[in-house]
Design an enzyme around this catalytic site. Sequence first.
Site, mmCIF file in Angstrom:
data_model
loop_
_atom_site.group_PDB
_atom_site.id
_atom_site.type_symbol
_atom_site.label_atom_id
_atom_site.label_comp_id
_atom_site.label_asym_id
_atom_site.label_seq_id
_atom_site.Cartn_x
_atom_site.Cartn_y
_atom_site.Cartn_z
ATOM 1 C CB CYS A 121 39.868 -0.083 64.756
ATOM 2 S SG CYS A 121 38.983 -1.220 63.685
ATOM 3 C CG LEU A 122 36.283 3.552 61.024
ATOM 4 C CD1 LEU A 122 35.839 3.484 59.568
ATOM 5 C CD2 LEU A 122 35.872 4.874 61.642
ATOM 6 C CD GLN B 259 36.900 -2.332 59.802
ATOM 7 O OE1 GLN B 259 37.608 -2.148 58.826
ATOM 8 N NE2 GLN B 259 36.821 -1.478 60.814
ATOM 9 C CG HIS C 46 44.184 -1.273 60.924
ATOM 10 N ND1 HIS C 46 44.288 -1.003 62.262
ATOM 11 C CD2 HIS C 46 42.852 -1.335 60.659
ATOM 12 C CE1 HIS C 46 43.060 -0.912 62.783
ATOM 13 N NE2 HIS C 46 42.177 -1.107 61.826
ATOM 14 C CD GLU C 47 41.399 -0.957 57.180
ATOM 15 O OE1 GLU C 47 40.485 -1.802 57.316
ATOM 16 O OE2 GLU C 47 41.487 0.048 57.895
ATOM 17 N N GLY D 153 40.518 3.695 56.356
ATOM 18 C CA GLY D 153 40.359 2.428 55.662
ATOM 19 C C GLY D 153 39.206 1.637 56.241
ATOM 20 C CG HIS E 174 39.922 -5.304 60.026
ATOM 21 N ND1 HIS E 174 39.229 -5.556 61.193
ATOM 22 C CD2 HIS E 174 40.289 -3.987 60.083
ATOM 23 C CE1 HIS E 174 39.189 -4.450 61.922
ATOM 24 N NE2 HIS E 174 39.827 -3.489 61.275
#
Length: 147
Positions: A89-90, A52, A131-132, A47, A135
């Site tokens: 996480c990216l 991000q 999670h997303e 995701g 953000h």
Amino acid sequence: MALREIRLFGDEILRKKSRNVEVVDDKIRQILDDMADTMYNAGNGAGLAAPQVGILKRLVVIDMGQGLIKLVNPQIIKKEGKQEVIEGCLSIPNKWGKLIRPAKVTVKALNENGEEIILTGTGDLAKCFCHEIDHLEGILFTDLVTE
């Protein structure tokens, strides 16, 4: 479509709240497509949220292996149960943590055509939704880690 730079831990934009999208138009659809390309290019992401890639809009893309989900203004409207999960996480490469997430969540959002949708996710998809969407509020998984 274009690859966008993934912002990394320490970048102040990751701590800011995202704004609602007022109109789902071609510009928003292009951002969603760019986000999807960026997520797939990263190699290990399930995701990606707009902050991000440096955009403070309430946009999320997710692909847990069942196809791409594009969400505009997503919000969790129901949470059920608990599960212990491992997350990464990216924007925080090579770091993982254990935390507690709901076992099942229901999300209300708009799709890329501006139509309201309601999706329910369990297990890993529930974790990814949480999670997303976190953000979009400036919350990182590291804020919630138990171990």
